[in-house]
Design an enzyme around this catalytic site. Sequence first.
Site, PDB file in Angstrom:
ATOM      1  N   PRO A   9      -6.352 -17.717   8.935  1.00 58.78           N
ATOM      2  CA  PRO A   9      -5.676 -19.011   8.941  1.00 58.78           C
ATOM      3  C   PRO A   9      -4.253 -18.967   9.480  1.00 58.78           C
ATOM      4  CG  PRO A   9      -6.057 -18.227   6.695  1.00 58.78           C
ATOM      5  CD  PRO A   9      -6.833 -17.342   7.607  1.00 58.78           C
ATOM      6  N   ASN A  10      -3.948 -19.999  10.236  1.00 57.07           N
ATOM      7  CA  ASN A  10      -2.614 -20.254  10.796  1.00 57.07           C
ATOM      8  C   ASN A  10      -2.250 -19.352  11.964  1.00 57.07           C
ATOM      9  OD1 ASN A  10      -1.908 -22.439   9.009  1.00 57.07           O
ATOM     10  ND2 ASN A  10      -1.855 -20.899   7.397  1.00 57.07           N
ATOM     11  N   ARG A  17       4.659 -20.993  15.310  1.00 58.13           N
ATOM     12  CA  ARG A  17       4.883 -20.780  13.874  1.00 58.13           C
ATOM     13  C   ARG A  17       5.878 -19.638  13.684  1.00 58.13           C
ATOM     14  NH1 ARG A  17       0.653 -17.423  10.149  1.00 58.13           N
ATOM     15  NH2 ARG A  17       1.689 -17.698   8.141  1.00 58.13           N
ATOM     16  N   TYR A  22       6.757 -14.039  13.912  1.00 58.63           N
ATOM     17  CA  TYR A  22       5.462 -13.764  14.544  1.00 58.63           C
ATOM     18  C   TYR A  22       5.508 -13.713  16.069  1.00 58.63           C
ATOM     19  CZ  TYR A  22       3.800 -14.759   9.817  1.00 58.63           C
ATOM     20  OH  TYR A  22       3.601 -14.720   8.461  1.00 58.63           O
ATOM     21  N   ASN A  71      -6.833  -9.512  10.908  1.00 53.78           N
ATOM     22  CA  ASN A  71      -5.613 -10.019  10.289  1.00 53.78           C
ATOM     23  C   ASN A  71      -6.034 -11.268   9.519  1.00 53.78           C
ATOM     24  OD1 ASN A  71      -3.246 -11.176   9.509  1.00 53.78           O
ATOM     25  ND2 ASN A  71      -2.242 -11.039  11.515  1.00 53.78           N
ATOM     26  N   ALA A  74      -3.032 -15.299   5.165  1.00 56.26           N
ATOM     27  CA  ALA A  74      -2.766 -15.367   3.725  1.00 56.26           C
ATOM     28  C   ALA A  74      -3.981 -14.987   2.876  1.00 56.26           C
ATOM     29  CB  ALA A  74      -2.263 -16.760   3.353  1.00 56.26           C
ATOM     30  N   HIS A  77      -4.074 -11.784   0.697  1.00 52.59           N
ATOM     31  CA  HIS A  77      -3.447 -11.609  -0.603  1.00 52.59           C
ATOM     32  C   HIS A  77      -4.338 -12.013  -1.775  1.00 52.59           C
ATOM     33  CE1 HIS A  77      -0.209 -10.996   2.136  1.00 52.59           C
ATOM     34  NE2 HIS A  77      -0.170 -12.270   2.503  1.00 52.59           N
ATOM     35  N   ASP A  84     -15.147  -8.425  -0.229  1.00 54.57           N
ATOM     36  CA  ASP A  84     -16.549  -8.048  -0.458  1.00 54.57           C
ATOM     37  C   ASP A  84     -17.313  -7.958   0.860  1.00 54.57           C
ATOM     38  OD1 ASP A  84     -16.232  -7.825  -3.167  1.00 54.57           O
ATOM     39  OD2 ASP A  84     -17.226  -9.715  -3.674  1.00 54.57           O
ATOM     40  N   GLU A  95      -6.992  -3.204   9.069  1.00 54.22           N
ATOM     41  CA  GLU A  95      -6.202  -4.376   8.662  1.00 54.22           C
ATOM     42  C   GLU A  95      -4.901  -4.407   9.472  1.00 54.22           C
ATOM     43  OE1 GLU A  95      -5.054  -3.980   4.563  1.00 54.22           O
ATOM     44  OE2 GLU A  95      -3.911  -5.863   4.531  1.00 54.22           O
ATOM     45  N   HIS A  97      -1.192  -6.642  10.193  1.00 53.68           N
ATOM     46  CA  HIS A  97      -0.235  -7.728   9.967  1.00 53.68           C
ATOM     47  C   HIS A  97       0.863  -7.623  11.005  1.00 53.68           C
ATOM     48  CE1 HIS A  97      -2.303  -8.676   6.354  1.00 53.68           C
ATOM     49  NE2 HIS A  97      -2.281  -7.400   6.038  1.00 53.68           N
ATOM     50  N   ILE A  98       1.165  -8.749  11.612  1.00 53.08           N
ATOM     51  CA  ILE A  98       2.200  -8.781  12.642  1.00 53.08           C
ATOM     52  C   ILE A  98       3.550  -8.470  12.004  1.00 53.08           C
ATOM     53  CG2 ILE A  98       3.404 -10.308  14.265  1.00 53.08           C
ATOM     54  CD1 ILE A  98       0.663 -11.802  14.575  1.00 53.08           C
ATOM     55  N   SER A  99       3.801  -9.101  10.865  1.00 54.88           N
ATOM     56  CA  SER A  99       5.075  -8.885  10.166  1.00 54.88           C
ATOM     57  C   SER A  99       4.949  -7.696   9.212  1.00 54.88           C
ATOM     58  CB  SER A  99       5.443 -10.143   9.366  1.00 54.88           C
ATOM     59  OG  SER A  99       4.500 -10.355   8.323  1.00 54.88           O
ATOM     60  N   ARG A 104       8.883  -8.682   2.802  1.00 51.49           N
ATOM     61  CA  ARG A 104       9.022 -10.143   2.681  1.00 51.49           C
ATOM     62  C   ARG A 104       8.863 -10.536   1.207  1.00 51.49           C
ATOM     63  NH1 ARG A 104       5.189 -12.848   7.024  1.00 51.49           N
ATOM     64  NH2 ARG A 104       6.517 -14.630   6.502  1.00 51.49           N
ATOM     65  N   ARG A 108       3.351 -11.217  -0.614  1.00 49.40           N
ATOM     66  CA  ARG A 108       2.791 -10.712   0.641  1.00 49.40           C
ATOM     67  C   ARG A 108       2.544  -9.203   0.606  1.00 49.40           C
ATOM     68  NH1 ARG A 108       2.800 -15.131   3.998  1.00 49.40           N
ATOM     69  NH2 ARG A 108       4.555 -16.520   3.699  1.00 49.40           N
TER      70      ARG A 108
HETATM   71  C1  DQA Z   1       0.367 -12.094   8.224  1.00 48.90           C
HETATM   72  C2  DQA Z   1       1.154 -11.977   6.931  1.00 48.90           C
HETATM   73  C3  DQA Z   1       0.590 -12.907   5.876  1.00 48.90           C
HETATM   74  O1  DQA Z   1       1.342 -12.794   4.669  1.00 48.90           O
HETATM   75  C4  DQA Z   1       0.678 -14.341   6.348  1.00 48.90           C
HETATM   76  O2  DQA Z   1       0.102 -15.209   5.394  1.00 48.90           O
HETATM   77  C5  DQA Z   1       0.069 -14.534   7.692  1.00 48.90           C
HETATM   78  C6  DQA Z   1       0.301 -13.527   8.719  1.00 48.90           C
HETATM   79  C7  DQA Z   1       0.982 -11.247   9.364  1.00 48.90           C
HETATM   80  O3  DQA Z   1       0.322 -11.102  10.389  1.00 48.90           O
HETATM   81  O4  DQA Z   1       2.118 -10.769   9.242  1.00 48.90           O
HETATM   82  O5  DQA Z   1      -0.520 -15.575   7.980  1.00 48.90           O
HETATM   83  O6  DQA Z   1      -0.946 -11.616   8.006  1.00 48.90           O
END
Ligand code: DQA
Length: 145
Positions: A9-10, A17, A22, A71, A74, A77, A84, A95, A97-99, A104, A108
Amino acid sequence: MKIRIINGPNLNLLGTRKPDVYGHKSLDEVNEFIEGYFKRVELDFFQSNHEGLIIDKIQQAAHEADGIVINPGAYTHYSYAIRDAIEAVDIPVAEVHISNVHGRVDFRSTSVISEVCSGTVSGFGIYGYVLAVQALAHQLKRKAE
Ligand code: DQA
């Protein structure tokens, strides 16, 4: 060798964003950036804002790919359902994560999926996807030897 890259998502909003966190590239530009690094690894890309659709793509990857880079946004978390699904497929999952999720707000730094993944890359921007594909390719090659 085929790797599926799944974004949650997002992440369709990449580029607009929080670009300070990001980056400035859109999701399509990020996918092109990743593809530019690989000639011998076949990549396919999927993004969804919906948990069930992400789970379907993870399950299908068991028959359609050799590994997954995910990725989950959210969902990382708190989605035990995605956890599963990852645990249920017999292919390695990385896995990303960009950040740097550990630098943070507190929530997170909890990942419910890390334990069922081969490894995690966090904090290296979009280059993290490249690192994750390389790591999976290396792992798969080693396993085949
Ligand atoms: C994220 C970090 C997550 O906490 C956040 O909800 C995202 C992006 C990252 O790529 O850093 O949507 O997964």
